[in-house]
Write a protein that holds these residues in place. Sequence first.
Motif, PDB file in Angstrom:
ATOM      1  N   ASN A 137      -3.846  15.543   1.548  1.00 29.62           N
ATOM      2  CA  ASN A 137      -2.877  15.189   0.303  1.00 29.62           C
ATOM      3  C   ASN A 137      -2.510  13.662   0.668  1.00 29.62           C
ATOM      4  N   ILE A 138      -3.435  12.941   0.946  1.00 30.50           N
ATOM      5  CA  ILE A 138      -3.168  11.610   1.552  1.00 30.50           C
ATOM      6  C   ILE A 138      -2.722  10.622   0.116  1.00 30.50           C
ATOM      7  N   GLU A 139      -3.504  10.977  -1.007  1.00 29.69           N
ATOM      8  CA  GLU A 139      -2.910   9.863  -2.057  1.00 29.69           C
ATOM      9  C   GLU A 139      -1.695  10.267  -2.499  1.00 29.69           C
ATOM     10  N   VAL A 140      -1.311  11.478  -2.377  1.00 22.61           N
ATOM     11  CA  VAL A 140       0.267  11.556  -2.561  1.00 22.61           C
ATOM     12  C   VAL A 140       1.126  11.011  -1.746  1.00 22.61           C
ATOM     13  N   LEU A 141       0.714  11.010  -0.384  1.00 24.82           N
ATOM     14  CA  LEU A 141       1.660  10.252   0.545  1.00 24.82           C
ATOM     15  C   LEU A 141       1.683   8.748   0.015  1.00 24.82           C
ATOM     16  N   ILE A 142       0.615   8.212  -0.184  1.00 29.92           N
ATOM     17  CA  ILE A 142       0.486   6.652  -0.450  1.00 29.92           C
ATOM     18  C   ILE A 142       1.302   6.345  -1.613  1.00 29.92           C
ATOM     19  N   TYR A 178      12.908   0.132  -0.153  1.00 30.06           N
ATOM     20  CA  TYR A 178      12.669  -0.382   1.531  1.00 30.06           C
ATOM     21  C   TYR A 178      11.740  -1.353   1.545  1.00 30.06           C
ATOM     22  N   GLN A 179      12.130  -2.771   1.284  1.00 34.46           N
ATOM     23  CA  GLN A 179      10.937  -4.027   0.994  1.00 34.46           C
ATOM     24  C   GLN A 179      10.376  -4.205   2.421  1.00 34.46           C
ATOM     25  N   TYR A 180      10.683  -3.642   3.501  1.00 33.61           N
ATOM     26  CA  TYR A 180      10.005  -4.044   4.760  1.00 33.61           C
ATOM     27  C   TYR A 180       9.432  -2.729   5.265  1.00 33.61           C
ATOM     28  N   LEU A 181       9.350  -1.731   4.743  1.00 27.35           N
ATOM     29  CA  LEU A 181       8.849  -0.598   5.105  1.00 27.35           C
ATOM     30  C   LEU A 181       7.191  -0.692   5.079  1.00 27.35           C
ATOM     31  N   THR A 182       6.559   0.013   6.235  1.00 25.37           N
ATOM     32  CA  THR A 182       5.003  -0.101   6.158  1.00 25.37           C
ATOM     33  C   THR A 182       4.508   1.504   6.219  1.00 25.37           C
ATOM     34  N   LEU A 183       3.382   1.574   5.861  1.00 24.21           N
ATOM     35  CA  LEU A 183       2.621   3.023   5.905  1.00 24.21           C
ATOM     36  C   LEU A 183       1.627   2.621   6.928  1.00 24.21           C
ATOM     37  N   SER A 202      -6.209  -2.610  -1.043  1.00 18.70           N
ATOM     38  CA  SER A 202      -5.472  -3.947  -1.371  1.00 18.70           C
ATOM     39  C   SER A 202      -4.029  -3.920  -1.594  1.00 18.70           C
ATOM     40  N   GLN A 203      -3.437  -2.632  -1.303  1.00 21.43           N
ATOM     41  CA  GLN A 203      -2.013  -2.329  -1.389  1.00 21.43           C
ATOM     42  C   GLN A 203      -1.263  -3.017  -0.290  1.00 21.43           C
ATOM     43  N   LYS A 204      -0.153  -3.741  -0.610  1.00 19.11           N
ATOM     44  CA  LYS A 204       0.566  -4.341   0.280  1.00 19.11           C
ATOM     45  C   LYS A 204       1.056  -3.374   1.450  1.00 19.11           C
TER      46      LYS A 204
END
Length: 372
Positions: free
Chosen positions: A214-219, A229-234, A253-255
């Motif tokens: 289910n990785i696409e849903v997580l992304i 949360y503009q400073y949050l990273t995955l 390409s997603q930030k």
Amino acid sequence: MRIGIDARFYQQSGIGRYIRNLLSQLQKLDTKNEYFIFFLKEDFDKIELAPNFHKVLANFHWYGLEEQFKFPGLLLRYKLDLVHFPHFNVPIFYPGKFIVTIHDLIHQNFAMTRASTHGGLVYKIKQLGYQRVLGHGLMQSQKIITVSEFVAKELAKKWYIQDSKIVITPEGVEEDLLKLADKLTKSDGIKILKKFKVTPPYIFYIGNAHPHKNIEVLIETFLILRKKYQYLTLVLGGHDHYFWQKIKNKYGSQKDIIFAGFLTDQELVALYKSAQVFVMPSLEEGFGIPLLEAFACGCPVASSNVASLPEVGGDAALYFNPKDKQDIADKISQILNNSKLRQELIAKGEKRYKQFSWEKLAQKTLEVYTQS
């Protein structure tokens, strides 16, 4: 007894970890029975075993014709009282007594071509072979070991296996990982985060990228959270060429999405320890070791509320519907926003992971050997 264990998956990630820990603990527990451990050539010379554990070269790769036609003859040569197959791929033509470990029924429950690297026709043929081999293993085995109540119920429901034939042996956290968690210094942790260009706060996931994960849903959930949360990273960790590459092609390409790839145990511990939350979004798991690893590293957990995961996580995780991106985002937000909740989850996780151990698994497995 003369007991055989099929260890050809020894270096693999999931089943290999099960085999490595089972063998490690059995060598501490049992000095009376004689064990014959069957290895592939690449593992045979690297491994040292206790005096009553004997290495046997079984250079037959899994899921192939040699496994079905040549492996039985090799097993018979050692006059074994019992063989333990730690995966469903039991050779159909082996006539001796055996037990089998079934870790999950994901192959059956997610029988879809998008979960395969093969074309439709090849995939259908492989599925038929899977059903045949699995059915033989389940019906002819003396006992079936599985790692969770969830899988035991699935076997009873979908294969009509009697409860008395199934033995549940939950897994645990590896001792080496626990030692690394204890001794990892702050400076070592900072170096590892710098290596992957990770800056807290971040959400962490470790595992493969097969469709049931289910990785696409997580992304997609992360992209919802990024608006707030503009400073949050995955940070996504896991060594799985084909399926991870598909994900990277779509979202690379997603930030602020970091694909960390394969992680050493030290790197894994460091990423658990510094994460704001570890997320387990799976649609199905036979057990869910990463939950226990996160608990052991003091990382709060947000998890899917399906399959075995609530059974493993108990009250130490915050659960969500894995098909509802907004619910996932809400639960992650609760952990990000509420320091009291974070500390409660960390404290509960510290108690929870200690309820599981590979030693207990090996003790129960040894009981199955001696009673079969």
